[in-house]
Scaffold this active site. Structure first.
Site, PDB file in Angstrom:
ATOM      1  N   LYS A 132      49.143  20.059  41.084  1.00 17.76           N
ATOM      2  CA  LYS A 132      50.072  20.865  41.882  1.00 17.76           C
ATOM      3  C   LYS A 132      51.393  21.064  41.148  1.00 17.76           C
ATOM      4  CE  LYS A 132      49.191  18.228  45.397  1.00 17.76           C
ATOM      5  NZ  LYS A 132      49.102  17.501  46.660  1.00 17.76           N
ATOM      6  N   ASP A 181      42.614  21.216  44.893  1.00 19.19           N
ATOM      7  CA  ASP A 181      43.199  20.029  45.516  1.00 19.19           C
ATOM      8  C   ASP A 181      43.090  20.087  47.032  1.00 19.19           C
ATOM      9  OD1 ASP A 181      44.722  17.543  45.615  1.00 19.19           O
ATOM     10  OD2 ASP A 181      46.260  18.792  46.542  1.00 19.19           O
ATOM     11  N   SER A 193      45.435  15.171  41.730  1.00 15.29           N
ATOM     12  CA  SER A 193      45.966  15.900  42.879  1.00 15.29           C
ATOM     13  C   SER A 193      47.436  16.256  42.672  1.00 15.29           C
ATOM     14  CB  SER A 193      45.783  15.029  44.121  1.00 15.29           C
ATOM     15  OG  SER A 193      46.525  15.520  45.211  1.00 15.29           O
ATOM     16  N   HIS A 200      58.758  15.146  42.680  1.00 17.62           N
ATOM     17  CA  HIS A 200      57.671  14.872  43.618  1.00 17.62           C
ATOM     18  C   HIS A 200      57.694  13.406  44.022  1.00 17.62           C
ATOM     19  CE1 HIS A 200      53.790  15.720  45.513  1.00 17.62           C
ATOM     20  NE2 HIS A 200      53.506  14.462  45.226  1.00 17.62           N
ATOM     21  N   ARG A 205      38.507  13.816  50.517  1.00 16.49           N
ATOM     22  CA  ARG A 205      38.921  12.429  50.252  1.00 16.49           C
ATOM     23  C   ARG A 205      39.429  11.771  51.530  1.00 16.49           C
ATOM     24  NH1 ARG A 205      43.451  13.254  46.166  1.00 16.49           N
ATOM     25  NH2 ARG A 205      43.721  11.014  46.363  1.00 16.49           N
TER      26      ARG A 205
HETATM   27  N1  URA Z   1      49.959  12.920  47.261  1.00 20.63           N
HETATM   28  C1  URA Z   1      49.196  13.962  46.854  1.00 20.63           C
HETATM   29  O1  URA Z   1      49.655  15.093  46.816  1.00 20.63           O
HETATM   30  N2  URA Z   1      47.930  13.724  46.517  1.00 20.63           N
HETATM   31  C2  URA Z   1      47.382  12.501  46.551  1.00 20.63           C
HETATM   32  O2  URA Z   1      46.227  12.355  46.213  1.00 20.63           O
HETATM   33  C3  URA Z   1      48.179  11.430  46.965  1.00 20.63           C
HETATM   34  C4  URA Z   1      49.471  11.664  47.302  1.00 20.63           C
END
Ligand code: URA
Ligand code: CA
Length: 442
Positions: free
Chosen positions: A187, A161, A183, A82, A168
């Site tokens: 995931k 999320d 977040s 990621h 947000r």
């Molecule tokens: N990437 C994400 O998936 N979530 C965040 O809060 C910031 C970057």
């Protein structure tokens, strides 16, 4: 339990319990907490922060707001990757097949771009026929057969999320470390991999503009990953200038193909090798980082990574003719150049401004619902440290619609800083963080 009391508690800087955090996430997901109250809570978290325990409970509650994907039928150690977001960052496209070619299965769920940063799913959609919405069974089947598959998120992957991120985004609470960790890690954990490699970007185009904040974010994410039973490694990488030369969806696919053909820009290639070497190590396909890196260099040289990419594209319905002839990818109707007005060395290319310029051209989304134009974008002709003469090209802009062209060109031009002296360039990899601790390269 009243949510009002929890807002006051966090506002006054106290720690929330696991039970309270579970209540917050569950009630919010089931629409029993209104956005105005959750907004106040997010802002309280933004200012007061969260303890490591609270971040862990937040992450777990967000994972449990949906389903965890079961990848156990795929043999081997599944390693996920990621990035916290970059400009011109095409690594996933090249990395997934490279790592799969070395025998580590990659079952990757990627997102779309938002704002000045791009998303892997949008990029892949510039390959005609390529499907990014597959059933989980089909996804798992492809990983079993080919070794790699990339799809867009299913609706039950950490739904908390989705809801929280949207809030947000409009309440000025995106760049809060606990909220970012919750977040991203929710995931990743819901996506079911056994181990995780994180690319924490820093610099002008990143969430964490300051290195020390990126390092802090990386450390917490590694801690949370380890605490929740996943071996996790983070790399802090420099996103002060865009990665590679191409910014824009189809242009970046072309650039990823270049990497897979053992060409391509040095920085992008290097980042793929670094992240990939860590993935091989976590996937037990290499004894150590060096062995992993050597293996991947070979995979680029002998074309097995490129062939794996083609297998993955074909398995998801993409047209292979395009991969063999990337000039068949969508390309904008017009192009124009921006030129240097003085001679010197490129000191800086502000990646946020470049990303915003690409967004104005239509390559990115201003809002979640915005349509994007896969064919437009920017090709940089110079990188930080390049020598440049007056009137020489700095970048080429590919566009279809001239409405915002002037604004996009001005932004792109202003992203370049040219000065007399050759600048000292920061390394691409600033630090790595693992269970063994932090290794810094600056
Ligand atoms: N990437 C994400 O998936 N979530 C965040 O809060 C910031 C970057
Ligand atoms: Ca790029």
């Amino acid at each position: 339990m009243r949510f009002y009391d929890l807002i006051i508690k966090k506002r006054d800087g106290q720690e929330l319990t696991q039970e309270e955090i579970n209540f917050m996430i569950k009630e919010y997901c089931e629409d029993r907490i209104p956005d105005y109250q959750m907004s106040a809570m997010l802002m309280a978290i933004y200012f007061k922060g969260m303890s490591k325990g609270e971040i862990k409970y937040l992450t777990m509650a967000m994972v449990n707001s949906g389903k965890i994907i079961d990848l156990s039928s795929i043999p081997g150690i599944k390693v996920d990757k990621h990035s916290t977001g970059g400009v011109g960052d095409t690594t996933t496209l090249a990395l997934a097949p490279m790592v799969a070619a070395a025998g580590v299965p990659v079952a990757k769920i990627s997102g779309r771009g938002l704002g000045h940063t791009g998303g892997t799913i949008d990029k892949l959609e510039s390959i005609k026929g390529f499907k990014t919405e597959l059933s989980l069974n089909k996804f798992i089947d492809i990983v079993k057969k080919v070794g790699a598959s990339i799809i867009s998120p299913t609706s039950d992957l950490a739904p908390a999320d989705k809801k929280l991120y949207a809030l947000r985004d409009v309440t000025g609470t995106i760049d809060s470390i606990p909220l970012i960790v919750g977040s991203i890690m929710s995931k990743k954990l819901a996506a079911g991999a056994d181990a995780i490699v994180l690319d924490v970007t820093t610099g002008s185009g990143a969430f964490m503009q300051e290195y020390k904040d990126a390092l802090k974010l990386g450390k917490i994410m590694v801690d949370i990953g380890l605490e929740l039973g996943k071996e996790t490694v983070a790399v802090v990488s420099n996103m002060d200038e865009p990665l590679g030369f191409a910014i824009g969806n189809s242009l970046e696919v072309k650039e990823a193909i270049e990497v897979l053909k053992n060409r391509g820009p040095e920085d992008l290639r290097n980042l793929c090798l670094v992240l990939g070497a860590h993935m091989l190590k976590l996937g037990r396909a290499a004894k150590n980082y060096e062995e992993g890196r050597n293996r991947l260099e070979k995979i680029l040289k002998d074309g097995t990574g490129f062939n794996k990419f083609k297998e993955m594209i074909a398995a998801q319905g993409g047209n292979l003719e395009i991969i063999d002839n990337p000039e068949l990818l969508p390309l904008a109707k017009y192009s124009t150049k921006i030129k240097a007005e003085i001679s010197g060395y490129v000191q800086k290319i502000d990646s946020r401004l470049v990303g915003e310029s690409a967004m104005l051209l239509g390559a990115g989304r201003e809002k979640k619902e915005s349509e994007i134009d896969l064919s437009v974008g920017i090709i940089l002709k110079k990188k930080v440290g390049s020598k440049v003469n007056i009137n020489e090209d700095l970048a080429e802009v590919y566009y279809n619609d001239s409405e915002k062209l002037k604004e996009a060109k001005n932004k792109l031009f202003s992203s370049f800083v040219i000065g007399d002296k050759k600048p000292k360039k920061l390394p691409l990899i600033l630090a790595t963080i693992s269970k063994k601790g932090v290794k810094e390269f600056i």
